[in-house]
Design an enzyme around this catalytic site. Sequence first.
Site, PDB file in Angstrom:
ATOM      1  N   GLU A   1       0.619  -5.248 -14.214  1.00  0.00           N
ATOM      2  CA  GLU A   1      -0.012  -4.435 -13.255  1.00  0.00           C
ATOM      3  C   GLU A   1       0.298  -4.024 -11.712  1.00  0.00           C
ATOM      4  OE1 GLU A   1      -2.069  -7.010 -12.487  1.00  0.00           O
ATOM      5  OE2 GLU A   1      -1.203  -8.609 -14.473  1.00  0.00           O
TER       6      GLU A   1
ATOM      7  N   GLU B   1     -10.325  -3.313 -12.209  1.00  0.00           N
ATOM      8  CA  GLU B   1      -9.342  -2.871 -11.555  1.00  0.00           C
ATOM      9  C   GLU B   1      -8.881  -1.594 -12.168  1.00  0.00           C
ATOM     10  OE1 GLU B   1      -7.011  -6.233 -14.275  1.00  0.00           O
ATOM     11  OE2 GLU B   1      -7.963  -7.783 -13.258  1.00  0.00           O
TER      12      GLU B   1
ATOM     13  N   HIS C   1      -3.771  -3.059 -15.251  1.00  0.00           N
ATOM     14  CA  HIS C   1      -4.331  -3.636 -14.464  1.00  0.00           C
ATOM     15  C   HIS C   1      -3.675  -3.891 -13.520  1.00  0.00           C
ATOM     16  CE1 HIS C   1      -5.615  -6.518 -18.264  1.00  0.00           C
ATOM     17  NE2 HIS C   1      -4.404  -6.009 -18.251  1.00  0.00           N
TER      18      HIS C   1
ATOM     19  N   HIS D   1      -9.434  -4.270 -17.142  1.00  0.00           N
ATOM     20  CA  HIS D   1     -10.489  -5.010 -16.271  1.00  0.00           C
ATOM     21  C   HIS D   1     -11.291  -4.533 -15.319  1.00  0.00           C
ATOM     22  CE1 HIS D   1      -8.008  -8.910 -17.178  1.00  0.00           C
ATOM     23  NE2 HIS D   1      -9.241  -8.848 -18.136  1.00  0.00           N
TER      24      HIS D   1
HETATM   25 ZN   LIG Z   1      -6.550  -7.564 -14.770  1.00  0.00          ZN
END
Ligand SMILES: [Zn+2]
Length: 486
Positions: free
Chosen positions: A324, A108, A232, A105
């Site tokens: 994450e 990110e 991410h 992404h």
């Molecule tokens: Zn992401």
Amino acid sequence: MVSGRVVWTGRQAGAESLHHMAGLFNLGLLSVLMHLALPLDFQHHRYNELVKALLGVQRDCPFISHLYSIGRSAQGRHLYVLELSDNPGLHELLEPEFKYVGNMHGNEVLGRELLIQLAQYLCEEYNLRNPRITHLIHQTRIHILPSMNPDGYEVAADQVTEANIYLTGRANARGVDLNRNFPDLHVALQKQKNRNHHMSLAPNWQEQAEQETYAVIRWLQSYNFVLSANMHGGAVVANYPFDKAQQPYGRGPYRATTSVTPDHKLFQKLAKVYSYSHGWMHSGANCGDYFPEGITNGASWYSLSRGMQDFNYLHTNCFEITLELSCKKFPPESELQREWYGNREALLTFMEEVHKGIKGMVLDENNNGISKATISVFGINHDVTSGIGGDYFRLLLPGKYVVTASAPGYQDQAILVDVGTDEPTRVDFHLVPKAVAPSTTGMPTISLPPVTTSRAPLRRVGPESAWEGPLMSRKHRRPRRRLRGH
Ligand SMILES: [Zn+2]
């Protein structure tokens, strides 16, 4: 908040001029210019700065690095991968392939910066003869893709407020979310309940894949990756497959439901390796969320379709988790140093997990490697296959397992294996062609190797084995498929 990213300092002047002349430079020219640039520390890297940083690692560590591109983004930026290994560019038999993917992404961005730092750190420490890093690079082929979505990154990096960055730049230049763009193999999984590995792709899969997705799928098909993480932001948690809920949705697509793989315990352990080696992920309380031990099953958080980690598990031999890494998707430069020290040990320890479980060769009667042989573990309905040279890698938790190798035209061979906590257990298979196999009267199901070459603590399965019962009956020749549905 993000001024560190948009206010240029004096020492960045060279980089800025490079940015404005982006289209003019090829890699060779950049290679010359980068000698004029000062080292880049704890700052965000626009595309040309990213390329420069990767070339810098290649310059400083020419004998252990190899920079290659797996394709281009929609706007033509290269998807560069930096490989670090003692024989870059080559797959060495029994040396596992590992990968990190950042910035899928575009907004990110912490993963992108951590991976640049990681590449520089591995190079520097190798040159300083750090024994841990030297061992890692000698035993592993590490592939680092800092940015899977370089177009989205540039859009996000042009934003000036945190609110804009929350969504702007997430998708690729064509507005497609790349973590919703992989072929959905769960549809086939529902139809073939006794199979959840190496699911084939629909003939027209390319038509629905964005350029970045296409490049990554071809990459996954070209290397026999064993372990991976993709990075991410927006939360702090290690997320493991499946991301997609297996059950029909009763109350809308975001109904939480745990959706686990046959390797559930292994994935939980891999996620915990990262969370507990990370400075604060394991506390579980970050960004206003609470995830016990800093891990979560993807679907139990929220279900998503066509994600990359499920694709890795269902189409390839690779075990991938999703990390994450930061509450802020585009953290200010002032936070990058703290993030690096919070993540550094976790990045290293997670890579070392590729050296767990079992590995070995699948060989024919002339000791030639057999590629695409299937390695099955009794009780775990997820097979892996051997690579081009006949080597295979199967991550497993410590314990005793019956592992079977099979290949078309050969008798299956089953071996009882003890897996320890440290180095991978070496298990070689010697397959006997069906046509010339010795009579199996009285022992109908298992071909034993003519010679045992396995060095690790393992035993051939014989009449004295505790495993004789379930394996010695033709009725249970492939019990896994009958008894274990997913
Ligand atoms: Zn992401």
